[in-house]
Design an enzyme around this catalytic site. Structure first.
Site, PDB file in Angstrom:
ATOM      1  N   ASP A   1       4.920   2.604 -14.946  1.00  0.00           N
ATOM      2  CA  ASP A   1       5.101   2.461 -13.498  1.00  0.00           C
ATOM      3  C   ASP A   1       6.581   2.428 -13.127  1.00  0.00           C
ATOM      4  O   ASP A   1       7.453   2.213 -13.985  1.00  0.00           O
ATOM      5  CB  ASP A   1       4.409   1.153 -13.064  1.00  0.00           C
ATOM      6  CG  ASP A   1       3.952   1.171 -11.617  1.00  0.00           C
ATOM      7  OD1 ASP A   1       4.350   2.076 -10.870  1.00  0.00           O
ATOM      8  OD2 ASP A   1       3.195   0.245 -11.242  1.00  0.00           O
TER       9      ASP A   1
ATOM     10  N   ASP B   1      -1.417   4.980  -4.676  1.00  0.00           N
ATOM     11  CA  ASP B   1      -1.951   3.621  -4.618  1.00  0.00           C
ATOM     12  C   ASP B   1      -3.079   3.529  -3.602  1.00  0.00           C
ATOM     13  O   ASP B   1      -3.768   2.516  -3.522  1.00  0.00           O
ATOM     14  CB  ASP B   1      -0.845   2.635  -4.220  1.00  0.00           C
ATOM     15  CG  ASP B   1      -0.082   2.150  -5.436  1.00  0.00           C
ATOM     16  OD1 ASP B   1      -0.548   2.407  -6.564  1.00  0.00           O
ATOM     17  OD2 ASP B   1       0.974   1.518  -5.262  1.00  0.00           O
TER      18      ASP B   1
END
Ligand code: DGJ
Length: 731
Positions: free
Chosen positions: A478, A548
């Site tokens: 990430d 997301d």
């Protein structure tokens, strides 16, 4: 693949169904003659045109007054000596001048495709797959050289371009601008297609008519970004998914970029792409070489869909690497939206257990397992397990999950550092920063200075230690903020503007090292979802977490837009809880599943809390995905109905041999007593018959019926309804 006519000094680059033609002019410049559908013949000089223009167009050659760089269609233009348009590069000399005069010196054609030093790029597995043309230009005064590189592929309808800027003189030079490609297309009757958005709304399709002057997109965020994707296409006016000329360019790079089109006074369209020159400068010592990253150029005469499939084939087979390139990807369950930071060993084991019972293959432990990370204020950089949450250590929870018969995956955010971390307390100068200035935080974190080798080594060794400590088979990598105060404590003043690109080179080195040291681990990159969904990252990690935002309806646009360039096998797509955490929308488990089935499938919720009925449906979705994932991940992708144009979305996947297909149809809002219609399929063999399973239309239909008459639009009751169809050819 590459032919050269010595008399006319014309190069004809031909790959599958594309031709790209360029010429060394008598004056020594590289002129662009043609890019488009494959053409035959060696007599191509008639494509070279010069037109005399009045006084405001300078003559570059006094012996041939109509020869002007300001009107010539070029391959790598400069500014300062008679072209007023936007240049591809700019050197600065010790005397402050930025005027150079690079002229043809030599060329060579080599088999295969040389690698780009330290940078991701499309590759070949065998030299017979490609040929590369290298053209060297030289500036006599400085003895600097430019090497233009073009690779052409035997099996793929794409051309790759990159440039080396070389200082072969004795003075120190500066590069103020070092783009990777530029091409002057005739005419401006095109529309410019781009993928723009922001966090949780990535890669929406935008399309506008070209106008005289400059139109461009760029990133100044230190990442390719959620906001603009490093992709741009010119499409002939009115081009559709199936028809029209499309010229797509995509940057194999993950940092600041610029891409644009300048329509000049004579209505040529200059299309360019490269590292963003804004806030960029590179000191080129005597003997130094600057390698500009690669751009992939794809032409399609079969509309936007044709362009996408050309990108997909190339990226699936010759950009992504490693053992997962050709393997079907596992179905996963990730605990992030199920628990956020609030979990313990028992909760994790319960979610994994529920997943196992439903046929899920991989459990992923997301953020919060390390340091003292109970929220996002702390611990990035401290990559050791939090014994409060996992008292028996990482090895124990990994083993528990593996004992269930599942694989185990782990989240990291290796490029970041929390001000509240042991790492920061020990190395406060390891982050990107500018002395005496505020260190701006985003998500309460700073960015490690990956331009430094000691920082790179720290990341390589700490992440590798964790990966070696337990049988981990998947990593989510990430990166949750963009760059500010871009400076490095180790670089001298005259190299500070190199920091952002040096960061990317450092990141690529780190990823190369880690991913090749752990070839059995499947890596998925992520940047707050799709903030770094680009071809550069896909070279190291074959998957990216698309967004997301996992709301099924939002995902229609996000996945549709992403698919313009990137293969479906690169997109993570999960079913998450309702009301959706990003948009608060309620959608059925069925529709969430149907949309997520069109990617690397998984769940992002607490399966242990599902009712028996919900579990039954999950079990069916998992079973279905196992049967169709080879079609979804490796088949040809066709977009049928666009979420940007109406209330319905449909797309489909067809295996290369056209024997199997999978179709997804979604109707966003219910229309009272709505239209009765049909939608046409694509990509099937008109001469085959197909058994259609599921949905309302079941039965055997011939391919031509499905292609030309289509399937009837299902009748639904309620909003956000969907269905899927499986097709199998029958004798
Ligand atoms: C952003 C990612 O996109 C999410 O999926 C999740 O991993 C969080 N970061 C964790 O902090």
């Amino acid at each position: 693949m590459i032919t050269y006519n010595e008399e006319t000094r014309i190069f004809h680059l031909k790959s599958v169904d594309t031709s790209y033609v360029l010429k060394i002019t008598d004056q020594g410049h590289v002129a662009h003659l043609y890019w488009g559908r494959a053409i035959d013949g060696t007599d191509l000089n008639h494509l070279y045109q010069l037109n005399i223009r009045p006084s405001f167009t300078p003559s570059t050659d006094m012996d041939q007054l109509e020869y002007s760089l300001d009107t010539l269609q070029q391959e790598l233009p400069a500014y300062g000596d008679s072209d007023f348009r936007s240049p591809a590069y700019q050197f600065q000399l010790p005397n402050g001048s930025t005027v150079t005069n690079f002229l043809y010196e030599s060329h060579k054609i080599v088999s295969g495709k040389p690698q780009l030093d330290g940078l991701p790029a499309v590759y070949t597995e065998d030299d017979a797959e490609a040929q590369t043309l290298l053209i060297t230009l030289r500036d006599e005064l400085t003895n600097a050289a430019i090497v233009l590189s073009y690779s052409v592929f035997r099996d793929y309808a794409a051309i790759t371009r990159s440039v080396q800027y070389r200082n072969e003189g004795s003075d120190v030079l500066k590069l103020n601008r070092a783009l990777s490609m530029s091409v002057d297309m005739p005419g401006y009757q095109y529309e410019m297609l781009q993928l723009s958005g922001t966090w949780v709304r990535e890669r929406y399709v935008h399309r506008r008519k070209l106008e005289p002057g400059m139109q461009s997109i760029e990133s100044r965020r230190g990442a390719s970004s959620h906001v603009q994707n490093p992709f741009l296409a010119l499409v002939s006016e009115g081009a559709t998914e199936q028809h029209g000329d499309v010229y797509g360019i995509n940057f194999v790079y993950s940092g600041n970029f610029i891409a644009g089109v300048e329509v000049d006074p004579y209505l040529h369209s200059r299309m360019f792409m490269g590292i963003n020159p804004f806030d960029f400068n590179w000191k080129l010592e005597a003997g130094a070489v600057f390698q500009a990253p690669e751009v992939v150029l794809v032409h399609s005469y079969e509309g936007i869909g044709g362009m996408s499939r050309r990108f997909h084939d190339l990226y699936r087979n010759r950009l992504t690497r490693g053992e997962f390139r050709d393997k079907v990807r596992p179905i996963l369950v990730n605990n992030w939206e199920a628990t956020y930071f609030n979990f313990n060993e028992e909760k994790i084991a319960n979610i994994a257990q529920a997943g196992k019972e439903l046929g899920i293959e991989l459990f992923v432990l997301d953020d919060g397992w390390f340091g003292k990370r109970n929220d996002d204020t702390t611990s990035l950089g401290d990559w050791y397990v939090d014994r409060n949450k996992l008292p028996n250590g990482l090895g124990s929870i990994v083993q528990k999950v593996r004992d269930l018969g599942m694989q185990f995956g782990l989240w990291f955010e290796p490029e970041m550092i929390s001000p509240d971390s042991d790492l920061y307390r020990n190395h406060p100068d390891w982050c990107l920063h500018v002395e005496g200035r505020r260190r701006t935080q985003a998500r309460q974190q700073l960015i490690l200075d990956l331009s430094r080798e000691d920082v790179q080594e720290y990341i390589i060794s700490t992440i590798s230690d964790v990966l070696a400590s337990a049988p981990i088979t998947y990593v989510k990598w990430d990166m949750n903020r963009n760059m500010t105060e871009i400076g490095s404590a180790l670089l001298p003043a005259d190299r500070q503007r190199e920091t952002a690109h040096r960061y990317m080179l450092g990141l690529y080195r780190v990823m190369e090292k880690i991913t090749t040291s752990f070839p059995h681990i499947l890596f998925e990159s992520c940047s707050g979802g799709g903030g770094r969904f680009d071809a550069g990252m896909l070279y190291y990690m074959p998957q990216t977490w698309t967004s997301d935002n996992s709301d099924a309806i939002s995902r229609l646009k996000i996945q549709y837009g992403t698919s313009l360039v990137y293969p479906v096998s690169s997109m993570g797509a999960h079913v998450s809880a309702v009301p959706n955490h990003q948009v608060n929308r309620m959608t059925s488990l069925e529709t969430r599943g149907n949309v997520a089935l069109s990617g690397n499938f998984g769940y992002e919720l607490d399966l242990s809390k599902f009712s028996d009925e919900e579990k039954d449906l999950v079990r069916q979705q998992v079973e279905l995905y196992k049967e169709i994932r080879h079609v979804v991940q490796f088949g040809d992708f066709y977009r049928l109905l666009s979420p940007f144009e109406g209330n319905e979305t449909a797309w489909m996947f067809v295996t290369k041999d056209k024997t199997e297909a999978f179709v997804v149809y979604v109707k966003v809002l219910q229309e009272p007593n709505g239209a009765i219609g049909r939608f046409r399929l694509q990509g099937l063999d008109p001469n085959k018959s197909y058994q259609v399973f599921e949905g309302q239309d079941s039965g055997v239909y011939s391919g031509d019926h499905l292609l030309y008459a289509g399937l009837s639009v299902p009748r639904f009751y309620g909003d956000f309804q969907s269905c899927v169809y499986r097709l199998k050819s029958v004798e």
